[in-house]
Scaffold this active site. Structure first.
Site, PDB file in Angstrom:
ATOM      1  N   ALA A 617       0.848  -1.212   0.000  1.00 51.61           N
ATOM      2  CA  ALA A 617       0.000   0.000   0.000  1.00 51.61           C
ATOM      3  C   ALA A 617       0.877   1.254   0.000  1.00 51.61           C
ATOM      4  CB  ALA A 617      -0.967  -0.032   1.172  1.00 51.61           C
ATOM      5  N   ASP A 684      -2.916 -13.461  -3.420  1.00 54.23           N
ATOM      6  CA  ASP A 684      -2.549 -12.041  -3.479  1.00 54.23           C
ATOM      7  C   ASP A 684      -1.072 -11.854  -3.135  1.00 54.23           C
ATOM      8  OD1 ASP A 684      -3.391  -9.199  -3.705  1.00 54.23           O
ATOM      9  OD2 ASP A 684      -2.804  -9.145  -1.593  1.00 54.23           O
ATOM     10  N   LYS A 688       2.264 -10.195  -5.316  1.00 53.91           N
ATOM     11  CA  LYS A 688       3.186  -9.209  -4.754  1.00 53.91           C
ATOM     12  C   LYS A 688       4.626  -9.716  -4.798  1.00 53.91           C
ATOM     13  CE  LYS A 688      -0.332  -7.262  -1.684  1.00 53.91           C
ATOM     14  NZ  LYS A 688      -0.799  -7.088  -0.293  1.00 53.91           N
TER      15      LYS A 688
END
Length: 826
Positions: A617, A684, A688
């Site tokens: 993020a 996920d 990444k």
């Protein structure tokens, strides 16, 4: 003596004349300033006269209605400006004027033809009538004034429509006339003159400026003032460059170059008579009479203003580029003379010439209207060479524009050309041809007409707003992350503008249903209302079409979605030299071939593709990794807890808590996907990890990264989320046994991605107190970089790795950083 000229908009309406123009003249008279004044036709009257003449030439009786509208407009203007007792002689004169014009138009109607000579006579009525009315208005205002028909004092040749002034007889007539009328303000018709035998001519569109310069030079005036509707000469066309501003001073040569390359404020021939006599030209604004405007002269009026290298940017919107090339040109004298002699014989105006040092080609620009004629003329001249193959068929390129930077100070300032081409290059604007004279007064570039506005704004920012950068953002996705980003931009806009000299405009916005655009920037206080009320149906193709159409400089596309359809447009977006910032992981974790292709397109088109928020993020994980690599460090190992959800689960899975209860708490807090198995599958995290591995340089695909499965088969096969949670409770003892085994070794469980030696893997690891992961808490992410420089004590990045606010903040910070990167790229 001063010569004042007032253009069409300055005499656009009786109200403007009464409220603005006459007070200027009255003020000059009261101050005792000697002056003469030149007037143009009322606004749009010249165009109306052309329309009327051609209507009559077509045999269309409607010309009578057009004639009547012109008559009525001038009669009404006289009635508005003059008291009844002062109108009688003017009304008589107007009646005679329009009777003469009516008879002329009737003759054109009967002949079904309007010659250049007849058209000049028709057009003369615009200035003759306006100046007559304004002379009476000046007299009523207390200014002793006389009407002067310029045909009595300006002699020209018989080139109707663009007559050349015969200065020797003209100067004698002007001086003789003014010597006889001292003490009276002479109100002179602009735009018109006459031949030696009394035929009416015009001096070309914009010729009223020329009239003022002719008078000023003949009378050796103190100054020539051109009153118009703008605050002087601007750095660029304000209709196309919103941040253009007024230049306080220019030299004659700078003004001539600007006017040649399309600046509309000054009619090009105006400058030469003033320059020959060293008379300053002042460009003033009738609608802002207290503003100083622009001084044009042989040098700066004071030493207070430093000489600016580039004074202005101008452009010619449509040109055609012709190239004569071939081995037969090399070393042959007279080629250029033959080529341009052929152009001259056909009356073709050459806008720009450039020739390579190899002498194998000559490229020149002409107006599109003359391109076919120029090609024919060149092919006739070089017919022999074409037949024998010494030269190739003339190449013609269309839909091009010329953009020029102008300034006498350029020759003394190194790096001007570099800055110009850097501004164009970083905005993906291809230069087709370049021309620069040895005087270095201007540098001209030929570009696609589609890029003209973008080029003007990019160059203007580079040379005149170098301390202020602007970004134009196109935002798709206004959910939690997108709306948080817009609010952060709104709150911070003033600070960035005032303290960081960065102006950010959101010029395009879309959700899954609607999209809206405003190239001046959307109001971020009302974006929801604007999108709802003004939005058009959204599709990503239509959105990209509009981005390409607007073609704005320093453009960044922000994809706040998780949609694959949007990422499929990245290639087209980058190819348009529009940069991308996105938290959407699908493109960066797609196939290696597509990843490489996007990187290559971005690099080739001078765009940036940034995705810092793909991992962690708002945490600076990817940028830290890239800084390490760029500075020459070698990555030995990357370890990462890259899922906020999985971080929460294993940080809270401690003695006394069942694993199923921790998962249920995470669901309640909104930390998991609707189906927690999506998180526990590690899909996920896999994306990444792949993105980080690729940043290091490992050419991996998703399927190259194994992910440990920690869920028993019945949990994976449960038909619903609730059934999964029930099944998970049955396996609490299974998970507790794993935890107890780790605790017995003094370790804790962490879900870790490992990248090392060209490979990557993901799974549940047991880490002891010596490892940074041991003390993780909450839902924090953590990445540990072990490198040659950070071998003993690895570099650690830790913090919240999820949430709309921190993700939006990461995008915002990335966009701000991209501003500097875009400025540095050429």
């Amino acid at each position: 003596m001063r010569v004042l000229k007032f253009g069409g908009t300055s005499v656009g309406s009786p109200q403007t004349i009464q409220d603005l123009l006459l007070p200027v003249l009255v003020d000059y008279h009261r101050k005792g300033q000697a002056f003469t004044v030149v007037f143009s036709a009322f606004s749009k009257v010249t165009d109306a006269l052309i329309e009327t003449a051609y209507c009559a030439a077509r045999g269309d009786g409607y010309y009578l209605s057009l004639w009547e509208k012109l008559r009525q407009r001038h009669v009404e203007a006289a009635a508005s400006l003059l008291k009844a007792e002062n109108r009688v002689p003017l009304e008589t004169a107007l009646m005679e004027h329009f009777e003469e014009l009516g008879n002329l138009l009737h003759g054109i109607y009967l002949l079904r033809e309007v010659s250049a000579r007849s058209l000049d006579l028709v057009l003369s009525f615009g200035e003759r009538t306006s100046t007559l009315i304004l002379t009476y208005a000046m007299q009523q205002a207390g200014i002793p004034s006389e009407y002067v028909d310029a045909r009595r004092i300006i002699r020209t040749d018989a080139r109707f429509g663009q007559a050349q002034v015969l200065f020797e007889p003209t100067n004698a007539l002007i001086r003789a006339h003014y010597d006889q009328r001292k003490g009276m303000v002479q109100a002179v018709t602009g735009f018109i003159g006459s031949t030696e035998d009394g035929l009416t001519t015009t001096l070309g569109r914009g010729g009223s400026d020329y009239t003022a310069a002719i008078l000023g030079a003949a009378l050796e005036a103190e100054a020539i003032e051109l009153w118009t509707d703008v605050d002087g000469v601007l750095t660029a066309d304000p209709r196309r460059v919103k941040k253009a501003f007024t230049l306080r001073t220019m030299t004659y040569r700078e003004a001539m170059e600007m006017s040649h390359f399309g600046a509309k404020v000054i009619y090009p021939p105006t400058i030469r008579p003033a320059m020959e006599k060293g008379i300053p030209l002042l460009i003033r604004n009738t609608f802002n009479p207290t503003f100083e405007g622009t001084y044009i002269g042989p040098s700066l009026p004071t030493e207070e203003e430093p000489r600016q290298a580039v004074k202005g940017i101008s452009s010619i919107h449509q040109i055609s580029l012709l190239t004569l090339e071939g081995g037969g040109l090399f070393g042959v004298p007279g080629i250029a003379a033959r080529l341009f002699g052929a152009m001259a014989r056909e009356g073709i105006n050459i806008v720009l010439i450039t020739q390579g040092s190899s002498e194998s080609s000559i490229t020149f620009a002409v107006s599109p209207q003359q391109a076919a004629l120029a090609r024919q003329a060149a092919e006739r001249e070089f017919a022999y060479e074409l037949r024998t193959g010494l030269v190739e068929p003339l190449r013609v390129e269309e839909n091009l524009s010329v953009v020029a930077i102008v300034g006498e100070g350029m020759r003394y300032t190194p790096g001007i050309a570099g800055r110009l081409f850097q501004a164009l290059g970083r905005n993906g604007i291809n230069v087709v041809a370049i021309a620069q004279g040895s005087s270095e007064l201007n540098i001209s570039v030929v570009i696609s007409s589609a890029d003209e506005n973008k080029a003007l704004n990019a160059i203007h920012e580079a040379f005149f707003l170098s301390d202020t950068k602007s970004l134009n953002l196109f935002v798709v996705g206004v959910g939690l992350i997108g709306s948080a980003l817009l609010e952060q931009i709104r709150r911070q806009a003033s600070f960035l503008r005032e303290r960081r000299r960065l102006e950010i405009k959101v010029v395009g916005l879309a959700n899954s249903r609607q999209m809206v655009f405003d190239k001046e920037g959307l109001d971020l206080n009302r974006w929801r209302t604007i999108l709802e009320q003004n939005g058009q149906p959204f599709s990503i193709d239509a959105f990209v079409d509009q981005m390409e159409y607007l073609n704005l400089p320093n453009a960044i596309f922000i994809d706040n979605t998780a949609a694959e359809a949007v990422t499929r447009a990245y290639e087209r977006i980058l190819a348009a030299s529009i940069s991308i910032s996105t938290p959407n992981k699908l493109a960066a974790s797609g196939s290696w071939a597509q990843y490489q292709r996007l990187k290559a397109i971005a690099d080739r088109r001078g765009a940036l593709w940034r995705y810092e928020t793909n991992v962690g993020a708002g945490l600076p994980i990817i940028s830290t990794l890239n800084d390490l690599l760029a500075s020459g460090d070698r990555i030995l190992r990357i370890e990462g807890v890259l899922s906020g959800t999985l971080s929460f689960l294993f940080n809270h899975f401690i003695e006394g808590r069942r694993f199923s209860d921790v998962v249920q708490e995470a669901r309640r807090r909104g930390l998991t996907e609707p189906d927690p198995r999506d998180d526990l599958s590690g899909a996920d995290v896999r994306r990444k990890a792949l993105i980080l591995a690729r940043e290091v340089g490992f050419p991996l695909e998703l399927e190259d990264i194994p992910v440990e499965n920690i869920l028993p088969a019945p949990c994976l096969e449960a038909p619903s989320v609730e059934a999964f949670m029930e099944s998970l409770r049955l396996y609490d003892d299974y998970f507790e046994a794993i935890r107890v085994e780790a605790a017995a070794q003094g370790k804790v469980l962490r879900w870790v991605a490992l990248i090392e030696k060209g490979q990557a893997c993901i799974g549940l690891q047991r880490v002891g107190p010596e490892h940074p992961f041991y003390n993780l808490s909450g839902s924090d992410n953590m990445v540990v970089f072990t490198t040659e420089r950070y071998a003993e004590r690895p570099l650690v990045v830790r913090g919240p790795g999820a949430g709309a606010e921190v993700t939006a903040a990461g995008i915002f910070a990335e966009v701000i950083g991209m501003s500097a990167a875009l400025s540095a790229r050429g």
